[in-house]
Design a protein around this motif. Sequence first.
Motif, mmCIF file in Angstrom:
data_model
loop_
_atom_site.group_PDB
_atom_site.id
_atom_site.type_symbol
_atom_site.label_atom_id
_atom_site.label_comp_id
_atom_site.label_asym_id
_atom_site.label_seq_id
_atom_site.Cartn_x
_atom_site.Cartn_y
_atom_site.Cartn_z
ATOM 1 N N TYR A 230 36.438 93.318 12.205
ATOM 2 C CA TYR A 230 35.407 92.846 13.141
ATOM 3 C C TYR A 230 34.032 92.996 12.509
ATOM 4 O O TYR A 230 33.780 93.937 11.758
ATOM 5 N N GLY B 276 30.014 92.891 22.348
ATOM 6 C CA GLY B 276 31.160 92.491 23.150
ATOM 7 C C GLY B 276 31.223 93.309 24.441
ATOM 8 O O GLY B 276 30.496 94.288 24.619
ATOM 9 N N LYS C 112 34.760 100.293 15.809
ATOM 10 C CA LYS C 112 34.908 98.855 15.539
ATOM 11 C C LYS C 112 36.281 98.616 14.909
ATOM 12 O O LYS C 112 36.645 99.269 13.929
ATOM 13 N N ASP D 168 29.081 91.732 16.382
ATOM 14 C CA ASP D 168 29.953 91.094 17.373
ATOM 15 C C ASP D 168 30.637 92.141 18.239
ATOM 16 O O ASP D 168 30.799 91.952 19.449
ATOM 17 N N TYR D 169 31.050 93.249 17.621
ATOM 18 C CA TYR D 169 31.736 94.297 18.374
ATOM 19 C C TYR D 169 30.816 94.942 19.407
ATOM 20 O O TYR D 169 31.169 95.026 20.579
ATOM 21 N N ARG E 63 28.738 96.640 25.017
ATOM 22 C CA ARG E 63 28.836 98.003 24.494
ATOM 23 C C ARG E 63 27.458 98.541 24.097
ATOM 24 O O ARG E 63 27.173 99.711 24.280
#
Length: 189
Positions: A141, A149, A137, A145-146, A18
């Motif tokens: 989360y 991803g 998000k 990390d989001y 992303r």
Amino acid sequence: MFIIVGLGNPGLKYEGTRHNVGFDVIDKIAEEYHIAVDTRKHRALIGRGVIDGFRVILAKPQTFMNLSGESIRELVDYYKVDEETDLIVIYDDISLDVGQLRIRKKGSAGGHNGIKSIISHLGHDAFLRIKIGVGEKPRGYDLADYVLGHFEGEDKEKMEEAYEKAVQAVRMALHGDVCEAMNQFNRKG
């Protein structure tokens, strides 16, 4: 001359994430206009080319997202462009729905560390930006990390359409049709 910058992080592990939608749009532009983005200069991968008669530099800073301004400052200084009219920055935005575009002539960083870095290094916030929504998000989360991803399923398809729209928005901006691009692409849905 225009400098078109896509924000992202270098390295295979970040491809398709992303946070790398800016790189993905640069790749789409490069493919469509046969511009090789393979020269290491100004702490970026760059490619020189022509789009609709306009000379362009496509750039993917290799400084990692949070230091993007360092590379952009070097590019703007070297090519002596007016960053208020000849710089276009493309990046991800978690406050927009997946695939939604928002074009702005200036504004705050909105919590985006890459944009914070650019504003800090340019000394102002008046540069054209094309934000591409990657979705909010999910609750619980971690933000890092989001954004690091990958898109899945329907979201992948929405992003492909968004990349096409971003290429159209860039072309319109080159032609001086920024307001028209804003009217066309800043709508939801």
